[in-house]
Design a protein around this motif. Structure first.
Motif, PDB file in Angstrom:
ATOM      1  N   ASP A   1       0.826  -1.204   0.000  1.00 26.02           N
ATOM      2  CA  ASP A   1       0.000   0.000   0.000  1.00 26.02           C
ATOM      3  C   ASP A   1       0.862   1.256   0.000  1.00 26.02           C
ATOM      4  O   ASP A   1       1.953   1.270   0.571  1.00 26.02           O
ATOM      5  N   ALA A   2       0.354   2.308  -0.624  1.00 28.37           N
ATOM      6  CA  ALA A   2       1.066   3.582  -0.690  1.00 28.37           C
ATOM      7  C   ALA A   2       1.056   4.274   0.670  1.00 28.37           C
ATOM      8  O   ALA A   2       0.214   3.986   1.532  1.00 28.37           O
ATOM      9  N   TYR A   3       1.972   5.195   0.839  1.00 29.42           N
ATOM     10  CA  TYR A   3       2.107   5.948   2.097  1.00 29.42           C
ATOM     11  C   TYR A   3       0.777   6.547   2.534  1.00 29.42           C
ATOM     12  O   TYR A   3       0.323   6.353   3.664  1.00 29.42           O
ATOM     13  N   GLU A   4       0.140   7.299   1.641  1.00 30.32           N
ATOM     14  CA  GLU A   4      -1.095   7.987   1.993  1.00 30.32           C
ATOM     15  C   GLU A   4      -2.207   6.996   2.307  1.00 30.32           C
ATOM     16  O   GLU A   4      -3.072   7.264   3.149  1.00 30.32           O
ATOM     17  N   GLU A   5      -2.209   5.843   1.643  1.00 32.50           N
ATOM     18  CA  GLU A   5      -3.231   4.828   1.908  1.00 32.50           C
ATOM     19  C   GLU A   5      -3.095   4.280   3.323  1.00 32.50           C
ATOM     20  O   GLU A   5      -4.085   4.147   4.049  1.00 32.50           O
ATOM     21  N   ILE A   6      -1.858   3.947   3.733  1.00 41.97           N
ATOM     22  CA  ILE A   6      -1.633   3.431   5.084  1.00 41.97           C
ATOM     23  C   ILE A   6      -2.065   4.464   6.125  1.00 41.97           C
ATOM     24  O   ILE A   6      -2.751   4.140   7.110  1.00 41.97           O
ATOM     25  N   LYS A   7      -1.693   5.695   5.906  1.00 41.40           N
ATOM     26  CA  LYS A   7      -2.060   6.743   6.866  1.00 41.40           C
ATOM     27  C   LYS A   7      -3.578   6.900   6.946  1.00 41.40           C
ATOM     28  O   LYS A   7      -4.148   7.076   8.024  1.00 41.40           O
ATOM     29  N   GLU A   8      -4.232   6.810   5.788  1.00 43.50           N
ATOM     30  CA  GLU A   8      -5.697   6.905   5.756  1.00 43.50           C
ATOM     31  C   GLU A   8      -6.335   5.727   6.485  1.00 43.50           C
ATOM     32  O   GLU A   8      -7.294   5.904   7.242  1.00 43.50           O
ATOM     33  N   TYR A   9      -5.783   4.516   6.267  1.00 45.53           N
ATOM     34  CA  TYR A   9      -6.339   3.328   6.927  1.00 45.53           C
ATOM     35  C   TYR A   9      -6.190   3.430   8.444  1.00 45.53           C
ATOM     36  O   TYR A   9      -7.123   3.108   9.191  1.00 45.53           O
TER      37      TYR A   9
END
Length: 235
Positions: free
Chosen positions: A60-68
């Motif tokens: 997963d991309a950086y922003e995706e992990i942070k969003e999750y």
């Protein structure tokens, strides 16, 4: 020996207070069982208490992990400062990832080498690798074993804990058994269909340094992360 809480209170109670420091722990999950959410609990628990956390995402991309993570925990930026988050799939990793991003950027052709470089330069109380499957798919098993041995030495030297996620059933059973052998602790997350619902279950296979809980625990994925009954034995 320190005990490092996972952030899931009933499970910490089953472990006698948490995961022993100096451990490399394998989370072996069936797809959809929620190992990623388990890893978020572990990272957030450390960050909330001021620990230095490194989270490596391979899929997963950086922003995706942070969003999750924020979907379940809604962390403020002050807490995020304690988490060094890096994604192998992101072409651009933000400055908040601190110095670790520079080491890995320089060795993107060899993520194992980059990870070893990070660990030789920085100290973390908690390290999460999500997912070990990436390394098993792209490196010989001998290289992955060598990495786990490096992680084990680091964990013992710095009294830290490594959480390694791995998808169950993707590789030869001998590979799974080998990884289990080299890990200090093994936790299995599985799914089971019962009538008209899907049940999620957690079982501790082994754990050095503590008594292995006998109970198989059922849990649910909620908007607050993992919700687990205090004690539940599943027959």
């Amino acid at each position: 020996m320190k005990l490092m809480k996972t952030g899931i209170l009933p499970f910490d109670t089953q472990l006698g207070g948490g995961i022993p420091s100096g451990s490399v722990v394998l989370i072996l999950e069936e797809p959809g069982a929620g190992a990623d959410v388990f890893s978020y609990h572990f990272a957030v628990e450390g960050a909330l208490h001021g620990e230095n956390v490194f989270y490596l995402a391979t899929d997963d991309a950086y922003e995706e992990i942070k969003e999750y993570v924020n979907l379940y925990f809604d962390l403020d930026e002050a807490v995020w400062e304690n988490i060094t988050l890096f994604s192998l799939t992101s072409a651009y990793n933000r400055e908040s990832e601190k110095d670790a991003k520079d080491y890995l950027k320089k060795t993107m052709y060899d993520p194992i080498g980059g990870l070893k470089t990070i660990l030789s330069h920085e100290e973390f109380e908690r390290v999460i690798i999500n997912n070990l499957t990436y390394f098993l798919a792209n490196y010989p098993i001998e290289d992955v074993i060598s990495l786990i041995e490096v992680l084990s030495k680091y964990a013992k030297r710095n009294e830290s804990v490594f959480l390694l996620l791995m998808t169950k059933g993707m590789f030869d059973s001998r590979i799974e058994t080998t990884i289990k052998h080299y890990a200090d602790g093994v936790i299995e997350l599985t799914l089971r269909e019962v009538e008209n619902e899907v049940q999620r279950r957690l079982k501790v296979i082994k754990f050095k340094g503590i008594l292995v809980p006998k109970a198989i625990l059922r849990y649910e994925l909620t908007d607050k992360g993992i919700k687990m009954e205090s004690v539940m034995r599943v027959l």
